[in-house]
Design a protein around this motif. Structure first.
Motif, PDB file in Angstrom:
ATOM      1  N   GLY A   1       0.782  -1.178  -0.007  1.00 58.58           N
ATOM      2  CA  GLY A   1       0.037   0.103  -0.088  1.00 58.58           C
ATOM      3  C   GLY A   1       1.028   1.165   0.230  1.00 58.58           C
ATOM      4  N   TYR A   2       0.255   2.483  -0.297  1.00 54.85           N
ATOM      5  CA  TYR A   2       0.510   3.903  -0.177  1.00 54.85           C
ATOM      6  C   TYR A   2       0.163   4.563   0.876  1.00 54.85           C
ATOM      7  CZ  TYR A   2       1.660   8.457  -1.954  1.00 54.85           C
ATOM      8  OH  TYR A   2       2.142   9.942  -2.131  1.00 54.85           O
ATOM      9  N   THR A   3       0.768   5.428   1.423  1.00 52.15           N
ATOM     10  CA  THR A   3       0.446   6.397   2.448  1.00 52.15           C
ATOM     11  C   THR A   3       0.498   7.759   1.964  1.00 52.15           C
ATOM     12  OG1 THR A   3       1.780   4.876   4.249  1.00 52.15           O
ATOM     13  CG2 THR A   3       0.779   7.442   4.878  1.00 52.15           C
ATOM     14  N   MET A   4      -0.935   8.356   2.112  1.00 48.52           N
ATOM     15  CA  MET A   4      -0.976   9.499   2.011  1.00 48.52           C
ATOM     16  C   MET A   4      -0.747  10.480   3.448  1.00 48.52           C
ATOM     17  SD  MET A   4      -4.400  10.771  -0.213  1.00 48.52           S
ATOM     18  CE  MET A   4      -5.693  10.097   0.803  1.00 48.52           C
ATOM     19  N   MET A   5       0.507  10.848   3.454  1.00 51.80           N
ATOM     20  CA  MET A   5       1.006  11.365   4.828  1.00 51.80           C
ATOM     21  C   MET A   5       0.535  12.757   4.962  1.00 51.80           C
ATOM     22  SD  MET A   5       2.650   9.748   7.017  1.00 51.80           S
ATOM     23  CE  MET A   5       3.392   9.699   8.520  1.00 51.80           C
ATOM     24  N   THR A   6      -0.574  13.175   5.667  1.00 50.44           N
ATOM     25  CA  THR A   6      -1.086  14.280   5.695  1.00 50.44           C
ATOM     26  C   THR A   6       0.102  15.492   6.331  1.00 50.44           C
ATOM     27  OG1 THR A   6      -2.409  13.908   7.950  1.00 50.44           O
ATOM     28  CG2 THR A   6      -3.242  13.458   5.752  1.00 50.44           C
TER      29      THR A   6
ATOM     30  N   PHE B   1       2.383 -10.234   8.898  1.00 45.20           N
ATOM     31  CA  PHE B   1       1.407  -9.115   8.242  1.00 45.20           C
ATOM     32  C   PHE B   1       0.895  -9.702   6.683  1.00 45.20           C
ATOM     33  CE2 PHE B   1       3.599  -6.823  11.704  1.00 45.20           C
ATOM     34  CZ  PHE B   1       2.706  -5.890  12.163  1.00 45.20           C
ATOM     35  N   THR B   2      -0.212  -9.369   6.631  1.00 40.40           N
ATOM     36  CA  THR B   2      -0.762  -9.695   5.091  1.00 40.40           C
ATOM     37  C   THR B   2      -0.822  -8.471   4.161  1.00 40.40           C
ATOM     38  OG1 THR B   2      -3.081  -9.089   6.047  1.00 40.40           O
ATOM     39  CG2 THR B   2      -2.300 -11.330   6.025  1.00 40.40           C
ATOM     40  N   GLU B   3      -0.621  -6.993   4.812  1.00 40.78           N
ATOM     41  CA  GLU B   3      -0.593  -6.006   4.091  1.00 40.78           C
ATOM     42  C   GLU B   3       0.469  -5.151   4.575  1.00 40.78           C
ATOM     43  OE1 GLU B   3      -4.558  -4.201   3.410  1.00 40.78           O
ATOM     44  OE2 GLU B   3      -5.494  -5.927   4.231  1.00 40.78           O
ATOM     45  N   VAL B   4       1.339  -4.309   3.599  1.00 40.99           N
ATOM     46  CA  VAL B   4       2.163  -3.494   4.161  1.00 40.99           C
ATOM     47  C   VAL B   4       2.350  -2.056   3.405  1.00 40.99           C
ATOM     48  CG1 VAL B   4       4.836  -2.946   4.718  1.00 40.99           C
ATOM     49  CG2 VAL B   4       3.841  -5.312   4.875  1.00 40.99           C
ATOM     50  N   ALA B   5       2.134  -0.945   3.977  1.00 43.83           N
ATOM     51  CA  ALA B   5       1.855   0.354   3.523  1.00 43.83           C
ATOM     52  C   ALA B   5       3.323   1.020   3.526  1.00 43.83           C
ATOM     53  CB  ALA B   5       0.730   0.895   4.172  1.00 43.83           C
ATOM     54  N   VAL B   6       3.769   1.545   2.497  1.00 42.42           N
ATOM     55  CA  VAL B   6       5.018   2.170   2.671  1.00 42.42           C
ATOM     56  C   VAL B   6       4.610   3.710   2.681  1.00 42.42           C
ATOM     57  CG1 VAL B   6       6.396   0.600   1.516  1.00 42.42           C
ATOM     58  CG2 VAL B   6       5.291   2.430   0.024  1.00 42.42           C
ATOM     59  N   VAL B   7       5.554   4.431   3.385  1.00 38.29           N
ATOM     60  CA  VAL B   7       5.482   6.024   3.626  1.00 38.29           C
ATOM     61  C   VAL B   7       6.823   6.421   3.050  1.00 38.29           C
ATOM     62  CG1 VAL B   7       5.518   7.746   5.363  1.00 38.29           C
ATOM     63  CG2 VAL B   7       4.353   5.560   5.850  1.00 38.29           C
ATOM     64  N   GLN B   8       6.563   7.441   1.945  1.00 38.77           N
ATOM     65  CA  GLN B   8       7.699   7.859   1.249  1.00 38.77           C
ATOM     66  C   GLN B   8       8.033   9.316   1.756  1.00 38.77           C
ATOM     67  OE1 GLN B   8      10.351   7.575  -0.442  1.00 38.77           O
ATOM     68  NE2 GLN B   8      10.693   9.478  -1.086  1.00 38.77           N
ATOM     69  N   VAL B   9       9.125   9.546   2.587  1.00 37.41           N
ATOM     70  CA  VAL B   9       9.400  10.602   3.394  1.00 37.41           C
ATOM     71  C   VAL B   9       9.570  11.660   2.373  1.00 37.41           C
ATOM     72  CG1 VAL B   9      10.880  11.919   4.991  1.00 37.41           C
ATOM     73  CG2 VAL B   9      10.570   9.425   5.298  1.00 37.41           C
ATOM     74  N   GLY B  10       8.948  12.879   2.700  1.00 38.25           N
ATOM     75  CA  GLY B  10       8.904  13.840   1.848  1.00 38.25           C
ATOM     76  C   GLY B  10       7.960  14.324   0.971  1.00 38.25           C
ATOM     77  N   GLY B  11       7.090  15.332   1.095  1.00 36.67           N
ATOM     78  CA  GLY B  11       5.950  15.517   0.266  1.00 36.67           C
ATOM     79  C   GLY B  11       6.347  15.888  -1.365  1.00 36.67           C
ATOM     80  N   GLU B  12       7.464  16.563  -1.416  1.00 35.28           N
ATOM     81  CA  GLU B  12       7.846  17.023  -2.780  1.00 35.28           C
ATOM     82  C   GLU B  12       8.445  16.079  -3.521  1.00 35.28           C
ATOM     83  OE1 GLU B  12      11.538  17.150  -0.434  1.00 35.28           O
ATOM     84  OE2 GLU B  12       9.312  17.549  -0.072  1.00 35.28           O
ATOM     85  N   THR B  13       8.776  14.878  -2.861  1.00 36.63           N
ATOM     86  CA  THR B  13       9.295  13.714  -3.565  1.00 36.63           C
ATOM     87  C   THR B  13       8.256  12.576  -4.060  1.00 36.63           C
ATOM     88  OG1 THR B  13       9.730  12.251  -1.690  1.00 36.63           O
ATOM     89  CG2 THR B  13      11.244  13.759  -2.035  1.00 36.63           C
ATOM     90  N   GLN B  14       7.092  12.755  -3.788  1.00 36.31           N
ATOM     91  CA  GLN B  14       6.216  11.706  -4.178  1.00 36.31           C
ATOM     92  C   GLN B  14       6.058  11.529  -5.575  1.00 36.31           C
ATOM     93  OE1 GLN B  14       4.825  10.030  -1.348  1.00 36.31           O
ATOM     94  NE2 GLN B  14       6.055  11.279  -0.448  1.00 36.31           N
TER      95      GLN B  14
END
Length: 324
Positions: free
Chosen positions: A5-10, A290-303
């Motif tokens: 999964g993908y994380t929308m990091m607010t 774990f059956t699901e793993v969401a990653v958090v990409q650090v840095g909003g401008e890098t998405q």
């Protein structure tokens, strides 16, 4: 099978960018998405904290396939559980049944804004259990009246209910929360690859239910830049949830992490563009169950750059390592 999964990091991007990023994540082929729900960022350098539920409503309309989930919403102070139930039901309708309601006992960082102090963990878990009872009652339809230890509900009813209520996930970090999740949740949420958490969840009634983890990463072709960005924006991660849940604001997080070094962060957050490094970081979650793993990409401008690389390199590498 493991889903990625993908994380929308607010905390690290504004509302319009968050929705744009999720559209790209759906196009890149992520299996699901999760969204943080904060009133404050952990560190001022992150720079954002839009209202997550408004962002999710826009995201539900801007996407067609990717599942959505709060990771996590606290329904005990800043939001009353009756209001959380209404928001979740509405979002389930807007998304066409793609929403899961992730709940947790919260952080002082976000909940202090409404006043009333910050309860100890055992009281927060009592409040969460009562909140889940109220939310499930409202999902079931009809009028709800509740006189509880922590909440009152006066003749409440959800007038727009989806055919299928959103599944409820509960975040865990120790035995008490695992017991709560095992009894009450449809899935479990954790941010550490600890098999003992999942085992405890299973013993308390969670056997066979989805298990969702989350992992911060810092992609950049320049590894030094990736490490520097992770240190600048994510060094709070080193504190662990028992500490992080108690700190009241970004200034406190900055003070608590002032001696965390870039090398310390790079030791816990994979940095750079070598897919093997990221696979090695995901492996403990898969091995823990774990059956699901969401990653958090650090840095909003890098998405955008990250999502392009994820489509071409990261997701194929992960699926080759853990095929269906």
């Amino acid at each position: 099978m493991v889903r990625f999964g993908y994380t929308m990091m607010t905390e690290q991007a504004g509302p319009t960018d968050l929705v744009d990023h999720l559209v790209l994540a759906e196009r890149a082929g992520f299996d699901f998405s999760v969204t943080s729900d904060h009133y404050f960022p952990w560190l001022a350098s992150q720079g954002h904290a839009p209202h997550a539920w408004t962002v999710l409503g826009a995201a539900a309309q801007a996407t067609t396939r990717i599942p959505l989930m709060t990771y996590v919403t606290c329904p005990i102070l800043r939001y009353h559980p009756a209001v959380v139930a209404q928001k979740a039901a509405t979002l389930q309708l807007l998304s066409g049944g793609r929403f899961r309601l992730g709940l947790g006992a919260g952080e002082n960082l976000n909940e202090h804004v409404v006043g009333g102090g910050w309860p100890p963990a055992d009281v927060r878990h009592e409040m969460l259990e009562e909140a889940v009872e109220i939310i499930r009652a409202l999902f079931a339809g009809g009028y709800v009246n509740h006189r509880g230890t922590h909440y009152d509900v006066e003749s409440a009813k959800l007038w727009d209910l989806p055919e299928q209520a959103p599944p409820i996930g509960i975040a865990v970090s120790g035995q008490q929360s695992c017991g709560l999740a095992g009894r009450l949740a449809d899935l479990v949420i954790a941010t550490e690859p600890k098999s003992e958490l999942l085992e405890s969840f299973a013993r308390h009634g969670g056997a066979g239910k989805p298990r969702v983890g989350q992992l911060p990463i810092s992609y950049d072709p320049d590894r030094d830049a990736a490490v520097a960005r992770a240190h600048d924006q994510f060094r709070w991660f080193a504190g662990g949830w028992k500490v992080n849940a108690e700190l009241p604001g970004p200034t406190a997080f900055a003070a608590a992490t002032q001696f965390v070094r870039p090398d310390d962060v790079a030791g816990s957050i994979p940095c750079g563009d070598d897919p093997d490094r990221f696979i090695a970081a995901v492996a403990p979650y898969v091995e823990a169950g774990f059956t699901e793993v969401a990653v958090v990409q650090v840095g909003g401008e890098t998405q955008p750059a990250f999502l392009d690389w994820a489509e071409r390199t990261l997701l194929p590498a992960l699926r080759h390592t853990w095929p269906e």
